[in-house]
Each structure stands twice: as structure tokens, then as C-alpha cells.
Design a protein around this motif. Structure first.
Motif, short mmCIF file in Angstrom:
data_model
loop_
_atom_site.label_atom_id
_atom_site.label_comp_id
_atom_site.label_asym_id
_atom_site.label_seq_id
_atom_site.Cartn_x
_atom_site.Cartn_y
_atom_site.Cartn_z
N VAL A 56 0.85 -1.20 0.00
CA VAL A 56 0.00 0.00 0.00
C VAL A 56 0.88 1.24 0.00
CG1 VAL A 56 -1.83 1.27 1.18
CG2 VAL A 56 -1.77 -1.23 1.31
N ARG A 57 0.60 2.15 -0.91
CA ARG A 57 1.32 3.42 -0.95
C ARG A 57 0.57 4.40 -0.04
NH1 ARG A 57 1.28 8.15 -4.02
NH2 ARG A 57 3.34 9.09 -4.36
N TRP A 58 0.86 4.30 1.27
CA TRP A 58 0.10 5.06 2.28
C TRP A 58 0.06 6.55 1.97
CZ3 TRP A 58 -2.55 1.70 4.87
CH2 TRP A 58 -2.00 0.48 5.29
N LYS A 59 1.19 7.12 1.56
CA LYS A 59 1.24 8.58 1.37
C LYS A 59 0.39 9.04 0.20
CE LYS A 59 5.53 8.66 -1.40
NZ LYS A 59 6.90 9.20 -1.43
N GLY A 60 -0.14 8.12 -0.59
CA GLY A 60 -1.05 8.51 -1.66
C GLY A 60 -2.45 8.80 -1.16
N MET B 63 -6.50 -0.25 0.72
CA MET B 63 -5.99 0.16 -0.58
C MET B 63 -6.25 1.65 -0.72
SD MET B 63 -8.90 -1.13 -3.27
CE MET B 63 -10.58 -0.44 -3.25
N VAL B 64 -5.52 2.29 -1.62
CA VAL B 64 -5.69 3.72 -1.85
C VAL B 64 -6.37 3.92 -3.19
CG1 VAL B 64 -4.52 5.93 -2.16
CG2 VAL B 64 -3.66 4.28 -0.48
N ASP B 65 -7.50 4.62 -3.17
CA ASP B 65 -8.20 4.97 -4.41
C ASP B 65 -7.54 6.20 -5.01
OD1 ASP B 65 -10.11 5.36 -6.46
OD2 ASP B 65 -11.25 6.70 -5.15
N GLY B 66 -6.90 6.04 -6.14
CA GLY B 66 -6.17 7.16 -6.74
C GLY B 66 -7.06 8.27 -7.22
N GLU B 67 -8.34 7.99 -7.50
CA GLU B 67 -9.25 9.01 -8.01
C GLU B 67 -9.63 10.00 -6.91
OE1 GLU B 67 -11.37 11.29 -10.45
OE2 GLU B 67 -10.43 9.46 -11.21
N SER B 68 -10.08 9.48 -5.76
CA SER B 68 -10.53 10.35 -4.67
C SER B 68 -9.45 10.59 -3.62
CB SER B 68 -11.76 9.74 -4.00
OG SER B 68 -11.44 8.49 -3.38
N GLU B 69 -8.32 9.87 -3.72
CA GLU B 69 -7.23 9.95 -2.75
C GLU B 69 -7.69 9.53 -1.36
OE1 GLU B 69 -5.91 14.03 -3.22
OE2 GLU B 69 -4.45 13.42 -4.73
N CYS B 70 -8.61 8.56 -1.30
CA CYS B 70 -9.13 8.05 -0.03
C CYS B 70 -8.57 6.66 0.25
CB CYS B 70 -10.66 7.97 -0.08
SG CYS B 70 -11.50 9.58 -0.08
N LEU B 71 -8.30 6.39 1.52
CA LEU B 71 -7.92 5.05 1.97
C LEU B 71 -9.19 4.24 2.13
CD1 LEU B 71 -5.45 3.32 2.96
CD2 LEU B 71 -6.17 3.97 5.28
#
Length: 335
Positions: free
Chosen positions: A98-102, A126-134
Motif C-alpha cells: 500500500v502506498r500510504w502517502k497517496g 488500498m488507496v483509491d487514486g481518483e478520490s485519494e481516499c484510503l
């Protein structure tokens, strides 16, 4: 301190302008200073603007506590509230999965876990790249709280002989999602005086719109949901030194005793344009502010101040609210 948690469920696109002002980009947080400005506009239409300013912006210039303070607006999904996590705890140690800082936003229960010294299972998130939510790793593929979109339109002149195409970015929320914020009252007297008028202002804004492109019907929401005195985070007991986790933008006052050599904080520059009959669309002066998620070290809760950001020679003050709304968190958590 009496408080109200407000949830807004958008009925269409929202335009939250980024600090850069770029039309093809959109911010994911509706910041506390913008929310205060919107409420001021609603109070003006309700006929209570002068009294509102006396109780908030003007009282702060006298080094007194404002009657009402706002957090910024953060996303939610159904019953899960997301927030910008405390910077001294986020991101966790690097993971191969998981790329936490994303993740710009995390669920409030995750903050509780971090404050209690628990580690996050990287198989569970997981990190949703669209909304930047964990998000939970069990979420369906493609799940997101909102998407950014660029919509195009054209302005046609009155004779119909010319048209100018333009585009602008917006947020499009998925079903069950929206934005939430907290309103804190200085005391029971302030709550009694302002609670119903504040709720009326938010209902008016839900009908007329928050943010940009309101003339197109953007920024509207369903009837707001008001939850009284809801506990956001159970931080547990702690005997060590406490920091102040900022849930709003913050502009320090002369009386704030923040130790700027410590803590974990970041700064942002806020601009914008005036919405006033005295000069619609004129550029406000820029203000440097402490960003949401910052953790400040101070003996007392940071109070904050307002800044007059009116253009030079403007007919009246234009207030940018930098009232601090924070939550106490331990600077050192159990290990």
C-alpha cells in the motif's frame, strides 16, 4: 463545547476552485474559510449579516473567541467519515503493498487506531487514486467516493452570432457520498443564539449552491443532515504532551502561543475573488495559512484570527476566517 456535525449530499457537480485558480483542476476539500464566506453570503440574504460579523469576525479582532467556528468539509461514504489524518502519524511506515502517502483522506476509525498505537494491516487497505481516499481492500473494483470531471460549455452572445467555448473541472459524487463538517459554538449561549440561524443559512446554501458555477446549478445538495454533539474520535486517555490536530485552516493571532519549532504542519496560500455588490470579482489579497491535518504544539488551544483581504481601496473589509478548530491528540502514542 456544543457542536453540530453537518452532512451534505450533493445532487449534482460541485466546483471547488484550487488555490492555483486553474479552471481545469478542482480541489477535494471545501476549506473552512470558503465555508465561512458562503455562510456570510447566506446571512446577508437572511438579514443577519451585521450581527453575524459582530459575533465572529469582528469579535476576533478584539482578541475574543468567535461565537461559531467551522471545520473544513471532508468526504464521507454512507456512515464512514473521512478526514485529513494528523501529520505526525501519517503516513505509516512504508509498505510493499500500500502506498500510504497517496491517501489524502482516511476513515476516522483509522485515526483512532493510529492514536492508540495500533498498526495498519496492509492487506486490509488500498488507496483509491481518483478520490485519494484510503478504502477497505474488500471494496468493489472501481469504487470511489467521487470523480473529477471536466465539463465543456459555450457562451453565446445575445444576437446568436458568436460563441465562446470553455471548460471547467468539477467533482461528481457517487451515491451515498458527500461532504461533512463540524460547527463548534463557543458556549451554550452562543449555541442558543446561533444554532437555528446557522442551520437556516446552511439550508439556504444547500438550495442555492456552494462553491463555483452556482448559476449552472452546481454546488447544491439534498436537505442537510444535522447531528448534535457527535464524538468524532475516541482518543483514549494519555498522560503525555498534547498537540492540536487542525480540522480547519488556521491563521494565527498575536495571542496564539504556538511553538513553531515543533509539531508537524504544512502551509498553504489562499486567494480568491470578492463576491460583493461593491466590487464583484475583484481579486482578494493572498493569505498564508496552516493546512488541515497539521499538528501544532501550543499550551492553549489555537484560537486563530481573521485577515482583511479586501483589495486596496475597497469599500468595506473582506474577512478571511482563520479561526482554529482542532482536536487534542497525544504527540507520542503507545508502541
Amino acid at each position: 463545547m456544543p457542536s453540530v456535525l453537518v452532512r451534505l449530499r450533493p445532487t449534482g457537480p460541485w466546483r471547488i476552485g484550487p488555490d492555483s485558480g486553474d479552471r481545469d483542476r478542482v480541489e477535494r476539500i471545501y476549506h473552512s474559510d470558503a465555508l465561512y464566506s458562503a455562510v456570510c453570503g447566506a446571512m446577508a440574504r437572511l438579514g443577519t449579516l451585521e450581527e453575524w460579523l459582530d459575533a465572529t469576525a469582528r469579535v476576533v479582532t478584539q482578541d475574543r473567541e468567535p461565537a461559531v467556528r467551522f471545520s473544513s468539509c471532508f468526504p464521507f461514504h454512507n456512515e464512514t467519515l473521512y478526514v485529513v489524518p494528523p501529520q505526525h502519524l501519517w503516513p505509516p511506515p512504508a509498505s510493499s503493498k500500500v502506498r500510504w502517502k497517496g491517501a489524502r483522506f482516511v476513515p476516522l476509525p483509522v485515526v483512532e487506531s493510529l492514536l492508540s498505537g495500533k498498526t495498519l494491516n496492509d492487506d486490509s487497505w488500498m488507496v483509491d487514486g481518483e478520490s485519494e481516499c484510503l478504502m477497505p481492500s474488500s471494496a468493489p473494483v472501481g469504487s470511489t467516493l467521487f470523480r473529477t470531471s471536466v465539463r465543456s460549455s459555450a457562451a453565446v452572445d445575445r444576437t446568436g452570432e458568436g460563441a465562446a467555448a470553455h471548460s471547467v473541472a468539477c467533482l461528481e459524487f457517487t451515491p451515498g457520498c458527500g461532504l461533512w463538517f463540524v460547527t463548534a459554538f463557543a458556549d451554550d449561549t452562543a449555541e442558543e443564539q446561533w444554532s437555528e440561524r446557522f442551520k437556516a443559512a446552511i439550508r439556504l446554501l444547500a438550495d442555492s449552491g456552494f462553491g463555483g458555477e452556482r448559476s449552472r446549478g452546481w454546488g447544491r445538495s439534498e436537505t442537510p443532515e444535522f447531528l448534535e454533539d457527535r464524538i468524532l474520535v475516541k482518543a483514549g486517555s494519555h498522560d503525555g504532551e498534547v498537540g492540536h490536530w487542525m480540522l480547519s485552516l488556521f491563521h494565527p493571532s498575536a495571542s496564539d502561543s504556538v511553538d513553531w519549532q515543533r509539531g508537524n504542519y504544512s502551509l498553504t496560500t489562499r486567494g480568491g475573488r470578492v463576491e460583493s455588490e461593491a466590487g464583484w470579482g475583484q481579486v482578494k489579497k493572498n493569505t498564508r495559512m496552516v493546512a488541515e491535518g497539521s499538528v501544532l504544539v501550543s499550551a492553549l488551544e489555537p484560537r486563530g484570527a481573521v485577515a482583511d483581504v479586501a483589495p486596496d481601496g475597497f469599500a468595506h473589509p473582506v474577512y478571511r476566517a482563520g479561526f482554529g478548530l482542532s482536536f487534542p491528540v497525544p504527540l507520542k502514542v503507545p508502541v
